[in-house]
Design a protein around this motif. Structure first.
Motif, short mmCIF file in Angstrom:
data_model
loop_
_atom_site.label_atom_id
_atom_site.label_comp_id
_atom_site.label_asym_id
_atom_site.label_seq_id
_atom_site.Cartn_x
_atom_site.Cartn_y
_atom_site.Cartn_z
N MET A 230 -21.57 2.00 25.25
CA MET A 230 -22.69 1.78 24.13
C MET A 230 -23.93 2.85 24.56
SD MET A 230 -22.86 -2.36 23.29
CE MET A 230 -21.54 -3.08 22.38
N LEU A 231 -23.94 2.96 25.93
CA LEU A 231 -25.28 3.65 26.22
C LEU A 231 -25.12 5.42 26.12
CD1 LEU A 231 -26.83 1.72 29.24
CD2 LEU A 231 -27.94 2.35 27.15
N TRP A 232 -23.81 5.79 26.31
CA TRP A 232 -23.52 7.12 26.40
C TRP A 232 -22.18 7.36 25.65
CZ3 TRP A 232 -25.86 11.56 27.21
CH2 TRP A 232 -25.24 12.49 27.52
N TRP A 253 -15.33 6.18 32.46
CA TRP A 253 -16.17 5.53 33.58
C TRP A 253 -17.36 5.05 33.14
CZ3 TRP A 253 -20.50 7.73 35.54
CH2 TRP A 253 -20.68 9.22 35.28
N SER A 254 -17.84 4.15 34.06
CA SER A 254 -19.14 3.43 33.74
C SER A 254 -19.22 2.80 32.38
CB SER A 254 -20.17 4.27 34.09
OG SER A 254 -21.50 3.77 34.19
N PRO A 255 -18.05 2.07 32.22
CA PRO A 255 -18.35 1.40 30.73
C PRO A 255 -19.35 0.24 30.49
CG PRO A 255 -16.58 0.37 32.02
CD PRO A 255 -16.99 1.54 32.80
N LEU A 256 -20.20 -0.04 31.69
CA LEU A 256 -21.13 -0.99 31.72
C LEU A 256 -22.39 -0.22 31.82
CD1 LEU A 256 -19.55 -4.13 33.54
CD2 LEU A 256 -19.78 -3.56 30.95
N GLY A 257 -22.39 1.22 31.60
CA GLY A 257 -23.59 1.63 31.95
C GLY A 257 -24.35 1.61 33.31
N LEU A 294 -31.33 -1.95 23.30
CA LEU A 294 -29.89 -2.10 23.00
C LEU A 294 -29.32 -3.19 23.87
CD1 LEU A 294 -27.14 -1.03 22.00
CD2 LEU A 294 -27.03 0.37 24.07
N VAL A 295 -29.73 -3.32 25.09
CA VAL A 295 -29.49 -4.29 25.93
C VAL A 295 -29.48 -5.96 25.42
CG1 VAL A 295 -29.58 -5.51 28.16
CG2 VAL A 295 -29.40 -3.20 28.01
N GLU A 296 -30.77 -5.64 24.75
CA GLU A 296 -31.38 -7.12 24.20
C GLU A 296 -30.53 -7.51 22.84
OE1 GLU A 296 -33.63 -9.30 25.28
OE2 GLU A 296 -33.69 -8.08 27.14
N LEU A 297 -30.20 -6.31 22.23
CA LEU A 297 -29.03 -6.68 21.11
C LEU A 297 -27.67 -7.11 21.68
CD1 LEU A 297 -28.65 -6.18 18.12
CD2 LEU A 297 -27.83 -4.17 18.45
N ILE A 312 -19.11 -8.45 25.76
CA ILE A 312 -19.42 -7.92 24.64
C ILE A 312 -19.24 -6.22 24.64
CG2 ILE A 312 -21.04 -7.30 22.83
CD1 ILE A 312 -19.94 -10.09 22.81
N ALA A 313 -19.91 -5.61 25.84
CA ALA A 313 -19.88 -4.18 26.06
C ALA A 313 -18.17 -3.56 26.23
CB ALA A 313 -20.63 -3.82 27.15
N LEU A 314 -17.61 -4.31 27.04
CA LEU A 314 -16.19 -3.89 27.06
C LEU A 314 -15.28 -4.17 25.93
CD1 LEU A 314 -15.64 -5.43 30.74
CD2 LEU A 314 -16.07 -3.17 29.93
N ALA A 315 -15.64 -5.45 25.19
CA ALA A 315 -14.98 -5.72 23.90
C ALA A 315 -15.08 -4.45 22.73
CB ALA A 315 -15.39 -7.00 23.53
N TRP A 316 -16.44 -3.99 22.84
CA TRP A 316 -16.88 -3.01 21.94
C TRP A 316 -16.04 -1.61 22.64
CZ3 TRP A 316 -18.89 1.89 22.90
CH2 TRP A 316 -19.15 2.62 21.50
N LEU A 317 -16.08 -1.16 23.62
CA LEU A 317 -15.14 -0.01 23.90
C LEU A 317 -13.72 -0.25 23.49
CD1 LEU A 317 -16.19 0.81 27.75
CD2 LEU A 317 -16.07 2.18 25.63
N MET A 318 -12.97 -1.57 23.92
CA MET A 318 -11.77 -1.55 23.43
C MET A 318 -11.40 -1.37 21.90
SD MET A 318 -10.00 -3.95 26.60
CE MET A 318 -11.29 -5.49 26.21
#
Length: 322
Positions: A230-232, A253-257, A294-297, A312-318
């Protein structure tokens, strides 16, 4: 257009601390019941919600475990090795079969940790690792620059096989492109290793698009591994479309920023001496407040979904690709 189902979004760079709760949720196991006492026995049935994806002909779990920080967390503290072994085996018990390392991590040590951790179930998993940095194979000392000379690549792979306690590497990436060595020569070296059964698939990381096309024309590329979260989102512009065009899988790589999207970092967070994140612009005083918005969202969505920010971050990626 290649079958879109062959396109992989897998969290290969996930930090161990944030991965296991996510896997527990994916496997419909309550977080409070999750244990790091991995047996390595593996469940008799793949958790349906975790899923499988294809990198060309290479099948992997939709989530992967990156072990970069298992020898030294962000170059600062040394984790407890038996705990890291338990994390690896617990990940397998929860359905993960995709593990990612590199000779540069340690250097060498994470491959040893991974080899020990997966030994009881080696034939049931996919091991990815990487070459490309200029590392003395006797001492482990990082030397200046990159090194993808064919003779060096072959020597590196022989050492990798010993550290990983295996007879083949399922997916071998060039960690960074060596400007002094034509990619065709690198592909030729990897092809020789494939002919010997020591490497099954190969990939590239953070390469240019022309290099990717040349590499793929010389020896079909299975996967590209670039930073993506989400960050990149830079890969969405050109890299991901080219991968889809050529039928190449994509592994973030670095999916959690670098821990941003776990929710653990706030405006008061400061990096310890030696932590490379202290030099990254996303952590600078002028950028940090914008990134934390973004993190707060993500944290708000996590509360609504009764999940963690990392989930949430990983679910968004997938969800970006099937």
């Amino acid at each position: 257009m290649p079958d879109r189902r062959k396109f992989l979004i897998a969290g290969a760079g996930v930090a161990a601390a944030s991965l296991l709760p996510h896997v527990s949720a994916a496997a419909q196991v309550q977080a409070g019941q999750t244990s790091l006492e991995g047996t390595g026995a593996g469940s008799s049935q793949q958790p349906a919600s975790l899923g499988r994806r294809m990198l060309g002909s290479l099948e992997v779990s939709s989530l992967g475990l990156g072990v970069q920080n298992m020898s030294r967390k962000y170059e600062t503290t040394v984790p407890y090795r038996p705990e890291m072994i338990r994390v690896i085996r617990a990940a397998f018990d929860h359905g993960l079969t995709f593990f990612d390392a590199a000779e540069a991590y340690g250097p060498f040590e994470v491959e040893r940790i991974l080899g020990e951790g997966v030994a009881p179930f080696r034939d049931k998993i996919v091991i990815a690792t990487k070459f490309g940095w200029n590392i003395d194979q006797e001492t482990g000392k990082r030397l200046p620059g990159l090194n993808s000379r064919p003779e060096h690549v072959k020597r590196v792979v022989e050492a990798m096989l010993k550290r990983l306690q295996t007879d083949r590497i399922d997916l071998l990436y060039q960690h960074r492109v060596d400007p002094e060595v034509p990619i065709e020569d690198v592909a030729g070296a990897v092809k020789d290793l494939m002919d010997q059964g020591k490497v099954l698939h190969w990939g590239l990381s953070e390469m240019g698009l022309k290099t990717l096309r040349r590499a793929h024309a010389e020896l079909p590329v299975t996967a590209v591994q670039n930073e993506y979260s989400m960050l990149w989102r830079e890969p969405e512009k050109e890299v991901i479309p080219v991968c889809e065009e050529l039928g190449i899988g994509f592994v973030p790589w670095s999916p959690l920023g670098v821990q941003f999207l776990t929710g653990w970092i706030d405006g008061n967070t400061r990096s310890a001496p030696g932590d490379f994140r202290g030099t990254e612009s996303r952590f600078s005083p002028e950028n940090l407040p914008h990134n934390l918005a973004l993190v707060e969202l993500v944290k708000k969505w996590a509360e609504q979904k009764n999940a963690t920010p990392a989930q949430i971050a990983l679910a968004w990626l997938m969800a970006q690709k099937p």
